[in-house]
Design a protein around this motif. Structure first.
Motif, PDB file in Angstrom:
ATOM      1  N   ALA A  68      -0.777  -1.065  -4.054  1.00 34.52           N
ATOM      2  CA  ALA A  68      -1.497  -1.612  -2.905  1.00 34.52           C
ATOM      3  C   ALA A  68      -0.801  -1.285  -1.587  1.00 34.52           C
ATOM      4  N   THR A  69       0.513  -1.217  -1.610  1.00 37.66           N
ATOM      5  CA  THR A  69       1.257  -0.950  -0.377  1.00 37.66           C
ATOM      6  C   THR A  69       1.516   0.539  -0.160  1.00 37.66           C
ATOM      7  N   ALA A  70       1.154   1.361  -1.130  1.00 42.54           N
ATOM      8  CA  ALA A  70       1.327   2.810  -0.973  1.00 42.54           C
ATOM      9  C   ALA A  70       0.214   3.361  -0.084  1.00 42.54           C
ATOM     10  N   SER A  71       0.562   4.235   0.806  1.00 42.82           N
ATOM     11  CA  SER A  71      -0.437   4.844   1.684  1.00 42.82           C
ATOM     12  C   SER A  71      -1.239   5.886   0.911  1.00 42.82           C
ATOM     13  N   GLN A  72      -2.374   6.282   1.476  1.00 42.24           N
ATOM     14  CA  GLN A  72      -3.167   7.325   0.857  1.00 42.24           C
ATOM     15  C   GLN A  72      -2.379   8.634   0.773  1.00 42.24           C
ATOM     16  N   THR A 104      12.095  11.366  -8.040  1.00 42.89           N
ATOM     17  CA  THR A 104      11.902  10.302  -7.055  1.00 42.89           C
ATOM     18  C   THR A 104      12.183  10.757  -5.625  1.00 42.89           C
ATOM     19  N   GLU A 105      13.010  11.787  -5.458  1.00 41.44           N
ATOM     20  CA  GLU A 105      13.296  12.255  -4.100  1.00 41.44           C
ATOM     21  C   GLU A 105      12.117  13.016  -3.515  1.00 41.44           C
ATOM     22  N   GLN A 106      11.314  13.625  -4.357  1.00 38.34           N
ATOM     23  CA  GLN A 106      10.187  14.416  -3.878  1.00 38.34           C
ATOM     24  C   GLN A 106       8.867  13.641  -3.882  1.00 38.34           C
ATOM     25  N   VAL A 107       8.726  12.693  -4.792  1.00 38.57           N
ATOM     26  CA  VAL A 107       7.461  11.959  -4.932  1.00 38.57           C
ATOM     27  C   VAL A 107       7.713  10.498  -4.588  1.00 38.57           C
ATOM     28  N   ALA A 108       7.178  10.084  -3.444  1.00 40.83           N
ATOM     29  CA  ALA A 108       7.459   8.741  -2.927  1.00 40.83           C
ATOM     30  C   ALA A 108       6.977   7.640  -3.868  1.00 40.83           C
ATOM     31  N   LEU A 109       5.842   7.837  -4.523  1.00 38.76           N
ATOM     32  CA  LEU A 109       5.322   6.802  -5.423  1.00 38.76           C
ATOM     33  C   LEU A 109       6.289   6.555  -6.571  1.00 38.76           C
ATOM     34  N   LEU A 110       6.832   7.617  -7.147  1.00 44.44           N
ATOM     35  CA  LEU A 110       7.775   7.458  -8.258  1.00 44.44           C
ATOM     36  C   LEU A 110       9.047   6.771  -7.790  1.00 44.44           C
ATOM     37  N   ASP A 111       9.448   7.035  -6.572  1.00 41.77           N
ATOM     38  CA  ASP A 111      10.623   6.376  -6.023  1.00 41.77           C
ATOM     39  C   ASP A 111      10.396   4.876  -5.915  1.00 41.77           C
ATOM     40  N   ARG A 112       9.210   4.480  -5.473  1.00 46.12           N
ATOM     41  CA  ARG A 112       8.901   3.052  -5.329  1.00 46.12           C
ATOM     42  C   ARG A 112       8.794   2.374  -6.689  1.00 46.12           C
ATOM     43  N   LEU A 113       8.216   3.066  -7.654  1.00 49.51           N
ATOM     44  CA  LEU A 113       8.133   2.498  -9.005  1.00 49.51           C
ATOM     45  C   LEU A 113       9.523   2.325  -9.600  1.00 49.51           C
ATOM     46  N   ASN A 114      10.371   3.295  -9.400  1.00 50.39           N
ATOM     47  CA  ASN A 114      11.733   3.215  -9.920  1.00 50.39           C
ATOM     48  C   ASN A 114      12.498   2.063  -9.274  1.00 50.39           C
ATOM     49  N   ARG A 158      -5.423   3.077  -8.407  1.00 51.62           N
ATOM     50  CA  ARG A 158      -6.026   3.299  -7.092  1.00 51.62           C
ATOM     51  C   ARG A 158      -6.551   4.719  -7.024  1.00 51.62           C
ATOM     52  N   SER A 159      -7.664   4.883  -6.332  1.00 52.69           N
ATOM     53  CA  SER A 159      -8.288   6.192  -6.232  1.00 52.69           C
ATOM     54  C   SER A 159      -7.858   6.914  -4.959  1.00 52.69           C
ATOM     55  N   VAL A 160      -7.798   8.231  -5.059  1.00 51.50           N
ATOM     56  CA  VAL A 160      -7.517   9.075  -3.898  1.00 51.50           C
ATOM     57  C   VAL A 160      -8.468  10.266  -3.957  1.00 51.50           C
TER      58      VAL A 160
END
Length: 208
Positions: A68-72, A104-114, A158-160
């Protein structure tokens, strides 16, 4: 002077009172035993069920909070982190998906999940679900896979929307071709529009 008859009447009254007390005490013991037995058989399963429900609610809330807090742009970056030349996610090896936390350094979503789940005893998978070329059926591509979820796993998504002029990102960060020009894992599901495909970013979480 107490006559034998009077003495007998007194003895009978005492015995009656004793029997009454014994009966009341026995009844209390029986009632207490029944209450304890009902508590043992009814409360324990309910307590376990409530605890499991509480854990699932916490897991769902945590995963939902991340999405929910991740940007598009963060979600799009996850879907577009693709090496079209090798037809796999960059650095994913022969498997074609990541095991563990992923890049995680390249993909922000994976960084937040981690950051959210690391060290909590909760595992997660990430899947990209997209439309087939006809735009009718859903297909799934693994992004991160950490095992088979349990039956109590929760799923949030979430859809993109991806467009024809979007670029998949190769390992070096170069973006030489658009989606329509590259070997992207999802097809162009809307060839008569500028929309390329709609991807659901799904996160599956469960307690190990």
């Amino acid at each position: 002077m107490v006559t034998p008859r009077e003495r007998g009447q007194g003895d009978g009254s005492d015995r009656g009172q004793a029997h009454t007390l014994e009966g009341v005490t026995a009844a209390l013991i029986v009632v207490t035993s029944v209450v304890l037995a009902l508590q043992m058989t009814a409360v324990t399963p309910l307590t376990a069920s409530t605890a499991n429900q509480h854990i699932e609610t916490q897991e769902r809330a945590a995963a939902h909070g991340v999405l929910a807090t991740a940007s598009q742009e963060t979600l799009r970056g996850s879907a577009l982190y693709w090496n079209a030349t090798r037809a796999r996610f960059p650095g994913s090896g022969e498997r074609g998906f990541y095991v563990g936390s992923g890049p995680t350094e390249q993909v922000a979503l994976l960084d937040r999940l981690n950051q959210t789940f690391y060290g909590t005893g909760i595992a997660y998978n990430v899947r990209l679900v997209y439309l087939d070329a006809a735009g009718e059926e859903r297909r799934t591509r693994r992004l991160v896979y950490n095992g088979e979820p349990t039956e109590n796993a929760v799923i949030v998504r979430r859809s993109v929307t991806l467009y024809d002029n979007d670029h998949p990102v190769v390992a070096s960060g170069r973006t030489p071709r658009t989606l329509g020009e590259s070997a992207y894992f999802a097809p162009d599901a809307a060839p008569n529009s500028t929309v390329y495909n709609v991807v659901d970013v799904e996160v599956v979480v469960w307690r190990m």
